[in-house]
Design an enzyme around this catalytic site. Sequence first.
Site, PDB file in Angstrom:
ATOM      1  N   ASN A 178      -2.297   7.738 -10.449  1.00 39.15           N
ATOM      2  CA  ASN A 178      -2.031   6.582 -11.185  1.00 39.15           C
ATOM      3  C   ASN A 178      -1.222   7.407 -12.441  1.00 39.15           C
ATOM      4  OD1 ASN A 178      -1.704   3.720 -12.030  1.00 39.15           O
ATOM      5  ND2 ASN A 178      -3.215   4.192 -13.669  1.00 39.15           N
ATOM      6  N   ARG A 195       9.469  -0.773 -12.412  1.00 41.38           N
ATOM      7  CA  ARG A 195       8.264   0.254 -12.444  1.00 41.38           C
ATOM      8  C   ARG A 195       6.908  -0.476 -12.243  1.00 41.38           C
ATOM      9  NH1 ARG A 195       5.525  -1.965 -15.608  1.00 41.38           N
ATOM     10  NH2 ARG A 195       3.851  -0.359 -15.280  1.00 41.38           N
ATOM     11  N   ASP A 222      -1.035   4.042  -8.242  1.00 37.34           N
ATOM     12  CA  ASP A 222       0.117   4.277  -7.717  1.00 37.34           C
ATOM     13  C   ASP A 222      -0.010   4.829  -5.951  1.00 37.34           C
ATOM     14  OD1 ASP A 222       0.938   4.647 -10.841  1.00 37.34           O
ATOM     15  OD2 ASP A 222       2.912   4.116  -9.777  1.00 37.34           O
TER      16      ASP A 222
END
Lengths: 365, 365
Positions: B258, B58, B248
């Site tokens: 995010n 991740r 992100d």
Amino acid sequence: MTALKTDSTLRPVRWDADIRPHGALVLLDQTRLPDELVSITCQCSKSIWNAIRTLQVRGAPAIGVAAAYGVVVGLDESRPDDQSWQTNVGPVCDYLAGSRPTAVNLFWALNRMRRRAEQLGHRTWTDARTALLAEAHAIRDEDAAMCRAIGRAGQHLIADGAGVLTHCNAGALATSEYGTALALVYTAAEKGREFTVFVDETRPLLQGSRLTAWELERHKINTTLICDNMAAVMMAQKRIGVVITGADRIAANGDTANKIGTYSLAVLAAAHEIPFYIAAPSSTFDMQTLDGSLIPIEQRPPEEVRTIMGKATAPPSVQVYNAAFDVTPARLITGIVTEHGIIHPVNVRNIRSVLGLNERITPIA
Amino acid sequence: MTALKTDSTLRPVRWDADIRPHGALVLLDQTRLPDELVSITCQCSKSIWNAIRTLQVRGAPAIGVAAAYGVVVGLDESRPDDQSWQTNVGPVCDYLAGSRPTAVNLFWALNRMRRRAEQLGHRTWTDARTALLAEAHAIRDEDAAMCRAIGRAGQHLIADGAGVLTHCNAGALATSEYGTALALVYTAAEKGREFTVFVDETRPLLQGSRLTAWELERHKINTTLICDNMAAVMMAQKRIGVVITGADRIAANGDTANKIGTYSLAVLAAAHEIPFYIAAPSSTFDMQTLDGSLIPIEQRPPEEVRTIMGKATAPPSVQVYNAAFDVTPARLITGIVTEHGIIHPVNVRNIRSVLGLNERITPIA
């Protein structure tokens, strides 16, 4: 909805007179919810001190009620005679007062028991014990009545179709009945309104997910559980129209200590122009403490943050901040819902007025 | 401090050429940290898709690197010949792109692999495979270099004695090396500055407590773990002077998706007049997405909120909100630290300028 009155499984503090030899305090062990419904029977002051300390019983009003019964249990335990009983009251109260520092209802209830004992100075122990147990029952009954009155005073704040955010557990499990913040919820539901309660899980001890979500589900309230860090985005999405929490101690100026994370919600609510209410009985006000900076804040063990329900979630050596409470300044609180009505705006004058502490009572809008 | 470069246990994504028959992608299983250091060897695209989906790997940049290697693994798996290899690239990329929707680095890396495959149109599979593996290595190496450059560009934001708050994990575990937000931390530490990093635990999946606290401790950074709901009170106590998180996906106007909870921190930082920075490589910008409202937000299973590391923490039937990300509007972001410098103030023009997307580059103060 089911009337809470009849749901005795939600009664966190109960005196059982049938337990030998003298009756006993029975607590619902809230550390084991929602997995297990387990009661603990307290027949010594140490077990009550421990139950308060470890949050088997928690919630400012419930702690006060448990401590009041604790005075009776503590005196039964020391088996005082007609000569010595009164000298034992002080030490028992002092001992129980040391269990947790922040919620003022604990000290309020113990002081009330202390004063009652003083009034009973010349009675025999048997008579005094009967009167002290009656006083504890009265504290319990008055707490239940205050919660109902809080619910009536604030239920209109929850409109049909509303989204309500609450934090920690200020429900039936935190009081004798009905709760404080959740009294508004239950009363609004009794009036037939439909709405959604968003429940913060409330790390570290998860009173939101373990207790509030469980309690609300039992009463068929539409509930959505969120992590603490999701409240802001729910507000931005306009899914939350009002925030309502309980309180552990309210200073004379309205600054309010409540479960850690409450201050965060108050700041977020202000930023999103959402009203933020505290719901609390008058026993939660500490008029001797001028403002929030003077409220003692309990620091709890770091393991509560490094672990979750016994499972390690972080390196065992990492440093941790773990204050159990934070203080929300009065300026961020839209109103405080009490059994006497809503204090709004929150300031010394209005607090004294609504609580009936002013010589000249000025009505509040 | 230990140079991160040498700490290969913190390398979340690694190509091991010695694994038969073709080499394999080796991922550090981040779902098992900090308890266990376990690697998973991926020799089929399904295992990589699954590793991304389940957050074994991740962090936006690390997902991109893993997917790039995944294209090579996926082609090895389908054993293409010199005639068919190119027709296989599209389906492998499409498949991997379906693993998670929000972090744009995934699509960025896959598109880059796709374009490289097109350039290799007339090569034999053996030649093309060598070139595609080299491209994945290049993506990895460039990511590491971008992280270092981000660290250099933003390290001055962390002053001696500062308190820095970060959320989720934007560290070495989220990237090829050094991290994005934590690149600033590591670079400031390399310069000899002493400061404290406050780490939000980041419910529901606890990347802060499980990953960031672990990673920072390994590098002897002074770390204090807090629950997500404690950030506000740490700000009020002036223990936090700057907030730095990763991202992100950053839209063309600077709105930033995010980890859930980031928006909350940005609102709280603004209310406390604390600067709030995003740190991200240029691969995290999505200039095709005009603003944050258009960023797809991944909704994840409710069990992630109802349980913690497999243990039930709430009634199993309670409704849950579980978006994995939120969007912080550009107006709440003080600056975005990129490998090309800091974008400040955050607006379309400055983003295009710092990323070198304008015809006429205007220098930013």
